[in-house]
Design a protein around this motif. Structure first.
Motif, PDB file in Angstrom:
ATOM      1  N   THR A 103       5.341  20.902  38.274  1.00  0.00           N
ATOM      2  CA  THR A 103       5.709  20.975  36.852  1.00  0.00           C
ATOM      3  C   THR A 103       6.479  19.721  36.464  1.00  0.00           C
ATOM      4  OG1 THR A 103       5.853  23.381  36.955  1.00  0.00           O
ATOM      5  CG2 THR A 103       6.937  22.309  35.110  1.00  0.00           C
ATOM      6  N   LEU A 152       6.467  16.738  38.011  1.00  0.00           N
ATOM      7  CA  LEU A 152       5.628  15.529  38.091  1.00  0.00           C
ATOM      8  C   LEU A 152       4.631  15.483  36.942  1.00  0.00           C
ATOM      9  CD1 LEU A 152       4.886  15.341  41.921  1.00  0.00           C
ATOM     10  CD2 LEU A 152       6.629  14.169  40.604  1.00  0.00           C
ATOM     11  N   LEU A 153       4.131  16.643  36.570  1.00  0.00           N
ATOM     12  CA  LEU A 153       3.185  16.734  35.470  1.00  0.00           C
ATOM     13  C   LEU A 153       3.801  16.194  34.189  1.00  0.00           C
ATOM     14  CD1 LEU A 153       1.227  19.963  35.265  1.00  0.00           C
ATOM     15  CD2 LEU A 153       2.060  19.075  33.157  1.00  0.00           C
ATOM     16  N   TYR A 154       5.008  16.635  33.901  1.00  0.00           N
ATOM     17  CA  TYR A 154       5.647  16.176  32.669  1.00  0.00           C
ATOM     18  C   TYR A 154       6.060  14.717  32.748  1.00  0.00           C
ATOM     19  CZ  TYR A 154       5.626  20.666  30.305  1.00  0.00           C
ATOM     20  OH  TYR A 154       5.236  21.808  29.648  1.00  0.00           O
ATOM     21  N   LYS A 178       4.194  12.558  34.217  1.00  0.00           N
ATOM     22  CA  LYS A 178       2.907  11.904  33.958  1.00  0.00           C
ATOM     23  C   LYS A 178       2.605  11.896  32.450  1.00  0.00           C
ATOM     24  CE  LYS A 178      -1.953  12.221  35.254  1.00  0.00           C
ATOM     25  NZ  LYS A 178      -3.013  13.044  35.817  1.00  0.00           N
ATOM     26  N   LEU A 179       2.926  13.003  31.776  1.00  0.00           N
ATOM     27  CA  LEU A 179       2.610  13.093  30.350  1.00  0.00           C
ATOM     28  C   LEU A 179       3.557  12.256  29.496  1.00  0.00           C
ATOM     29  CD1 LEU A 179       1.790  16.879  29.820  1.00  0.00           C
ATOM     30  CD2 LEU A 179       0.231  14.970  30.102  1.00  0.00           C
ATOM     31  N   PHE A 180       4.798  12.192  29.912  1.00  0.00           N
ATOM     32  CA  PHE A 180       5.795  11.466  29.114  1.00  0.00           C
ATOM     33  C   PHE A 180       6.496  10.449  29.990  1.00  0.00           C
ATOM     34  CE2 PHE A 180       4.862  14.176  25.769  1.00  0.00           C
ATOM     35  CZ  PHE A 180       4.930  15.488  26.178  1.00  0.00           C
ATOM     36  N   SER A 182      15.445  18.062  26.234  1.00  0.00           N
ATOM     37  CA  SER A 182      14.220  17.367  26.629  1.00  0.00           C
ATOM     38  C   SER A 182      13.471  18.174  27.676  1.00  0.00           C
ATOM     39  CB  SER A 182      14.554  16.005  27.224  1.00  0.00           C
ATOM     40  OG  SER A 182      15.373  16.186  28.353  1.00  0.00           O
ATOM     41  N   VAL A 183      12.197  17.856  27.821  1.00  0.00           N
ATOM     42  CA  VAL A 183      11.434  18.494  28.898  1.00  0.00           C
ATOM     43  C   VAL A 183      11.932  17.995  30.247  1.00  0.00           C
ATOM     44  CG1 VAL A 183       9.155  18.926  29.808  1.00  0.00           C
ATOM     45  CG2 VAL A 183       9.428  18.552  27.388  1.00  0.00           C
ATOM     46  N   SER A 214      14.815  19.963  31.381  1.00  0.00           N
ATOM     47  CA  SER A 214      14.419  21.284  31.848  1.00  0.00           C
ATOM     48  C   SER A 214      13.840  21.210  33.257  1.00  0.00           C
ATOM     49  CB  SER A 214      13.375  21.895  30.911  1.00  0.00           C
ATOM     50  OG  SER A 214      13.867  21.969  29.610  1.00  0.00           O
ATOM     51  N   THR A 215      12.846  20.328  33.437  1.00  0.00           N
ATOM     52  CA  THR A 215      12.184  20.309  34.745  1.00  0.00           C
ATOM     53  C   THR A 215      13.131  19.830  35.832  1.00  0.00           C
ATOM     54  OG1 THR A 215      11.286  18.085  34.429  1.00  0.00           O
ATOM     55  CG2 THR A 215       9.901  19.928  33.748  1.00  0.00           C
ATOM     56  N   ILE A 269       6.939   4.970  38.643  1.00  0.00           N
ATOM     57  CA  ILE A 269       5.529   4.808  38.965  1.00  0.00           C
ATOM     58  C   ILE A 269       4.646   5.348  37.858  1.00  0.00           C
ATOM     59  CG2 ILE A 269       5.127   7.035  40.083  1.00  0.00           C
ATOM     60  CD1 ILE A 269       3.744   5.386  42.324  1.00  0.00           C
ATOM     61  N   LEU A 294      -2.339  18.513  38.646  1.00  0.00           N
ATOM     62  CA  LEU A 294      -1.894  17.241  38.071  1.00  0.00           C
ATOM     63  C   LEU A 294      -3.063  16.466  37.480  1.00  0.00           C
ATOM     64  CD1 LEU A 294       0.834  15.870  40.477  1.00  0.00           C
ATOM     65  CD2 LEU A 294       1.046  16.327  38.057  1.00  0.00           C
ATOM     66  N   ALA A 308      -2.067  12.021  29.825  1.00  0.00           N
ATOM     67  CA  ALA A 308      -1.262  11.700  28.651  1.00  0.00           C
ATOM     68  C   ALA A 308      -2.114  11.522  27.403  1.00  0.00           C
ATOM     69  CB  ALA A 308      -0.434  10.452  28.915  1.00  0.00           C
ATOM     70  N   ALA A 333      15.448  26.133  27.526  1.00  0.00           N
ATOM     71  CA  ALA A 333      14.704  25.072  28.199  1.00  0.00           C
ATOM     72  C   ALA A 333      13.404  24.797  27.437  1.00  0.00           C
ATOM     73  CB  ALA A 333      14.413  25.483  29.646  1.00  0.00           C
ATOM     74  N   ASN A 334      12.678  23.805  27.891  1.00  0.00           N
ATOM     75  CA  ASN A 334      11.529  23.322  27.117  1.00  0.00           C
ATOM     76  C   ASN A 334      10.218  23.311  27.880  1.00  0.00           C
ATOM     77  OD1 ASN A 334      13.057  22.581  24.718  1.00  0.00           O
ATOM     78  ND2 ASN A 334      13.991  21.073  26.071  1.00  0.00           N
ATOM     79  N   PHE A 335      10.097  24.169  28.891  1.00  0.00           N
ATOM     80  CA  PHE A 335       8.883  24.115  29.702  1.00  0.00           C
ATOM     81  C   PHE A 335       7.629  24.317  28.875  1.00  0.00           C
ATOM     82  CE2 PHE A 335      10.451  23.649  33.895  1.00  0.00           C
ATOM     83  CZ  PHE A 335      11.698  24.237  33.926  1.00  0.00           C
TER      84      PHE A 335
END
Lengths: 222, 113, 675
Positions: free
Chosen positions: A40, A42-44, A46-48, A135-136, A139-140, A212, B99, B104, C275-277
């Motif tokens: 979760t 690492l995913l976020y 990657k997205l942001f 922020s996300v 959270s993560t 990265i 993943l 993005a 939280a913001n998940f």
């Protein structure tokens, strides 16, 4: 068969003690548990990849937030606690109760130092503007490292109880060594999860301005 | 763990434990060295891909070293190793796939600047 | 040895002298009556309790289903409000899956696995009791949400300040059994945690979390038991298929539940701590919930069906008089289904815009998973082919399983084609599919198991004519209810909508489906009533009324507390059948008799620890309701949980020695093997 043999002394089909087998099964399950939390995060990332925006709306680099000195220190502490745990288990197998107590006390102290570092890190990040709510990333990050910290705290509690139990005279022999070994497995697992978190959450953030994740991003903060 | 009776541990067992004790000390030193190397590595002016690969290998090395020696898997029955590996491999494969499913340029940024 | 029992062997546990545990408290080993059941660690009693609660919750889930069908019998109906409808289908799904099927499967695991592997109990008896009570308390918390809802509807809470402050007043969950974000999540920047639902979602979150812990604990126990406590000679490939399926199911549970555990933690943090998940206002991705849920949810459906397949694999050979065709292939297929079950989760998400490559990948993998299932079906057919079939109630139900589950499989493989699924998704076609596999498959399989093993559990035979009648009504009713839904789905009727307008051509078949549902309900009540009557008043039978094949049939019915008077030594698969009709006999170990066998001590501590979940389960939703000081309830719940576990560890395992009858009382053993 002796009529004093308790069920847990009965031979098992595989020759492995029940408690040991069940702890390894639990650790396999815990791999999926931490895998979900880590992915979760690492995913976020990657997205942001750009990091996070603090309460005033400024975008911040994660490298400014993290303190690699502190985290490296706490990583060393946890690794050394793992070493002391292995020594404690070894002492118990040899029947050396005093040596066991010294080593377990060392593990407990190092574990508490690690937890102290985590608390310090959390308050440090909070004051720098990263909260669980804004922020996300907050959270993560807090939930992932907080869950790991909770695992460490449970381990410390377990070891404290084992330490005091060793004074009652009931901790000894094969079963005593087994109980300590099982606690040791849990403790080592918590350490190897941190090995992964240290690399995947902290170290990779230093490979480029956005870590990265942001290899395509310009090195400019809005 | 071979001892199943309450008599003092046998001589062979004790000798084995002493050997392992020395392994633990050596391993702990190596773990510290590798961790230090990781921290130095991230500041070196090498291509990112190289650093990342080396970092991954070092972490994997530490991970398996702790499992095999501190957690005794190399001394224990194979079944325990496969039990743990099953969970580890499944977690890794599932979450690597997860993943890959996110990128993005596929997310909706209308609700979030 | 510090964990020694100091008792001389006794013939009955009530003869034991009172013994104190390491804590100084008396162990409840001599208890009878209610306290015996509350403190038991006997896998057989625990299995019976799981089964009883499961049947109760099946009935509750059935009432919820009938309310749904009544509402949908006619267009533009107002039997229930839209919100109540949403709560009904949410609770129906959640109850049937987590409180109906899973505990009923657990009942079979508990009762049968130690008997089938030749053991006297599971590896961790107190952990087993902990799983049961955690399930009982978790189920209570989840259904207590209904009590709060009825209280709200009756106006009991109207005068309270916290009630007046609530934005949404749904107390029973209304967010679907899968509770998708963003409906169940939050929105708004900076921790505002604005929600779309009321406390019902919070009840759902904590209820499922607690139930998950129960399932996990039980599964660790069973894997350890099956791997580590097999009788001498019982190699893995001589295990009954039901035990194999229990093993695969338990492995699925321990690897799949962590995903939902984390997803629930993340959702709870969103709702409770801002939280913001899954919060889109902060960049959270609601679709992540879907991924995590289905990473758990798809293995979950195999968790539901594999035990029933295991039961069918026991029933068919028994009543065909032949051994199972292709035993290694059936075992291997079960394992492959379990493994591939982790690779197909996004077939529940074909319409979420995954992209062409992932969609194609998941589509192919889903088609692939049909193969091992098909292999099993062919092997079952191979089992009955050429056999002398006895159409007893369990056999009729097992045959029904093969046919009905296959129908469900056909509609399932239709879903695997993503383009076709884009029409079927969220339509009644999906409902038809999963009810065929769950009712036609799982329910028929579990009913077959109940009829098959009740004689062993209670020593009494079910009334066959009533059994046939009940089974016929169940099969007729469910086909009438869910068959038309294939048509309705393809004709466009959407799921989860509380009513529909006339003029779409859906009216007739909805009415027919409702009639079918009521017939199904009557059938289920007849079957359950028959079973309960059997337990108390059925005709008494001996240890082997069906000419069974596996070890449990060699024991008296009902099974004595110690299971095996002497531990068995097996030399082949289907050991008992070969013992009776073939050359290879079951040997006996030289234990038991006057020297006694070791029995685990009973204990209050597992239930004490589980009680902590009761406090946590009410505390968290109460915090969400805004009731002051509810947080203390959660903290005290954690305290009770910790206290229970600590006392459990400190009391020591204890144990006592129970005498068992000498070998002449057991079914003719040919040889006694010295231990």
């Amino acid at each position: 068969m002796s009529d004093h043999a308790a069920a847990h002394e009965a031979p098992t089909s595989t020759g492995i003690d029940h408690k040991k087998l069940i702890m390894w099964l639990f650790l396999a399950s815990d791999c999926m548990f931490f895998g979900t939390l880590i992915s979760t995060h690492l995913l976020y990332r990657k997205l942001f990849p750009a990091g996070f925006t603090d309460a005033e709306g400024h975008q911040r680099f994660i490298q400014d937030l993290f303190s690699i000195e502190l985290t490296s220190f706490s990583t060393f502490i946890l690794l050394m606690s793992s070493f002391l745990m292995a020594l404690a288990v070894s002492a118990m197998h040899k029947g050396q109760l005093k040596s066991f107590r010294r080593n377990v006390l060392g593990v407990i102290i190092f574990g508490l130092i690690f937890l102290g570092c985590q608390v310090f890190e959390f308050t440090h990040f909070y004051h720098k503007g990263l909260t669980i709510q804004n922020s996300v990333l907050g959270s993560t990050f807090y939930v992932l490292t907080g869950t790991h910290g909770t695992h460490v705290a449970i381990g410390v509690l377990w070891l404290i109880l084992l330490y005091f139990y060793s004074f009652t005279g009931k901790l000894g022999g094969h079963m005593g060594a087994l109980d300590v070994e099982v606690a040791g497995l849990y403790w080592h697992f918590v350490d190897i999860v941190w090995i992964i978190i240290f690399t995947a959450v902290y170290l990779v953030e230093y490979l480029g301005p956005y870590g990265i994740w942001g290899s395509g991003l310009p090195a400019v903060v809005k | 763990m071979s001892s199943s009776h309450e008599a003092a541990p046998s001589k062979a067992f004790l000798a084995e434990e002493v050997r392992r004790y020395h392994h633990f000390i050596v391993l702990a030193l190596w773990l510290a060295v590798v961790t230090g190397a990781e921290i130095v590595l991230i500041y070196l002016p090498l291509p990112t891909a190289v650093i990342f690969t080396v970092l991954t290998l070092m972490s994997a090395g530490k991970f398996f070293a702790v499992i095999l020696w501190f957690m005794h898997l190399i001394y224990d029955k194979r079944l325990l190793f496969w039990c743990f590996l099953a969970g580890l491999v499944l977690a890794f494969a599932t979450y690597a796939a997860l993943l890959c499913l996110f990128s993005a340029d596929r997310i909706d940024t209308r609700w979030f600047a | 040895m510090s964990h020694d029992s100091h008792h001389a062997p006794v013939a009955c546990k009530t003869e034991l002298a009172p013994e104190r545990s390491d804590l100084g408290l008396y162990r409840p080993d001599r208890a009878t009556g209610l306290i015996d059941w509350l403190t038991t660690v006997d896998h057989k009693k625990i299995g019976i309790m799981y089964g009883a609660f499961a049947m109760l919750y099946f009935l509750i889930g059935g009432v919820e289903a009938l309310a749904i069908r009544t509402q949908l019998a006619r267009p533009d109906n107002d039997f229930v409000t839209a919100r109540m409808y949403n709560q009904l289908f949410t609770m129906h799904g959640t109850t049937m899956i987590f409180l109906g099927v899973m505990p009923l499967s657990a009942a079979f695991f508990n009762f049968l696995v130690p008997l089938q592997v030749g053991a006297r109990d599971v590896a961790f008896p107190r952990l087993n009791a902990f799983s049961l009570w955690t399930f009982v308390f978790g189920a209570f918390v989840l259904n207590a949400s209904w009590l709060f809802e009825f209280g709200h509807l009756a106006g009991w809470f109207d005068s309270f300040a916290w009630h007046k402050a609530l934005v949404y007043t749904d107390f029973a969950p209304a967010n679907g059994w899968f509770s998708y974000a963003p409906l169940s999540g939050t929105f708004g920047a900076n921790g505002q945690a604005l929600r779309f639902t009321g406390v019902g979602t919070d009840f759902w979150i904590i209820g499922i979390q607690v139930l998950g812990i129960a399932s996990l604990a039980a599964s660790f126990n069973f894997i350890c038991t099956i791997i580590n406590m097999r009788a001498k000679g019982m190699t893995m490939m001589r295990l009954p298929v039901f035990t194999w399926m229990t093993l695969v199911t338990s492995v699925l549970i321990i690897l799949a539940f962590p995903a939902i555990t984390v997803a629930l933690i993340e959702l709870m943090f969103d709702r409770a701590f801002g939280a913001n998940f899954f919060n889109p206002s902060a960049g959270g991705q609601p679709v992540l919930w879907q991924h995590l849920f289905w990473i758990f949810g798809h293995p979950e459906v195999y968790i539901l069906v594999l035990p029933a397949m295991g039961i069918v694999s026991e029933v068919l050979p028994t009543f065909s008089g032949k051994s199972l065709f292709g035993y290694p292939i059936i075992v291997f297929s079960g394992a492959v289904i379990g493994f591939l079950g982790f690779a197909v989760w996004s077939h529940h998400m074909f319409t979420t815009g995954l992209g062409p490559v992932p969609t194609a990948a998941f589509s192919l993998l889903t088609m692939a998973i049909a193969v091992p299932t098909g292999v099993k079906i062919f092997n079952w057919l191979g089992t009955i082919w050429g056999g002398r079939i006895r159409f007893t109630p369990p056999m009729v139900l097992a045959l029904g399983f093969i046919w009905m589950f296959m129908c469900g499989g056909f509609s399932g493989v239709m879903h695997s084609s993503a383009p076709a699924d884009s029409q079927q998704q969220d339509s009644y076609f999906v409902i038809a599919h999963f009810h065929y596999v769950l009712l036609g498959g799982v329910l028929l399989g579990l009913m077959a198991g109940l009829y098959f093993w009740f004689p062993k559990i209670f020593g009494r035979m079910p009334n066959a004519p009533v059994a046939y009648l009940g089974s016929a009504l169940v099969i007729l009713g469910f086909n009438l209810a869910f068959g038309p839904m294939h048509y309705l789905g393809l004709a466009g009727q959407p799921r989860r909508t509380h009513t529909y307008h006339a003029g779409n051509g859906w009216e007739t078949w909805n009415y027919v489906a409702t009639i079918g549902a009521y017939i199904l309900g009557i059938g289920v009540v007849i079957v359950f009533g028959n079973l309960v009557w059997t337990a108390f008043r059925g005709k008494k039978c001996g240890n082997d009324p069906w000419d069974g094949r596996t070890l449990e049939w060699s024991l008296p019915s009902p099974v004595p507390e110690y299971n095996f008077a002497q531990a068995p030594v097996v030399a082949t698969r289907d050991a008992f059948f070969e013992h009776k009709h073939g050359a290879k006999k079951i040997g006996l170990e030289n234990d038991g008799g006057e020297a006694g066998v070791h029995m685990p001590s009973q204990s209050w501590m597992p239930m004490l620890a589980s009680a902590g979940f009761l406090f946590i389960g009410f505390g968290m939703p109460m915090m969400a309701m805004g009731i002051p000081h509810a947080g203390w309830l959660v903290i005290s719940g954690l305290g009770v949980l910790f206290l229970g576990i600590w006392l459990w560890a400190l009391e020591g395992p204890g144990g006592y020695m129970l005498k068992t009858p000498a070998p002449s009382g057991a079914p003719a053993p040919a040889e006694t093997v010295a231990h």
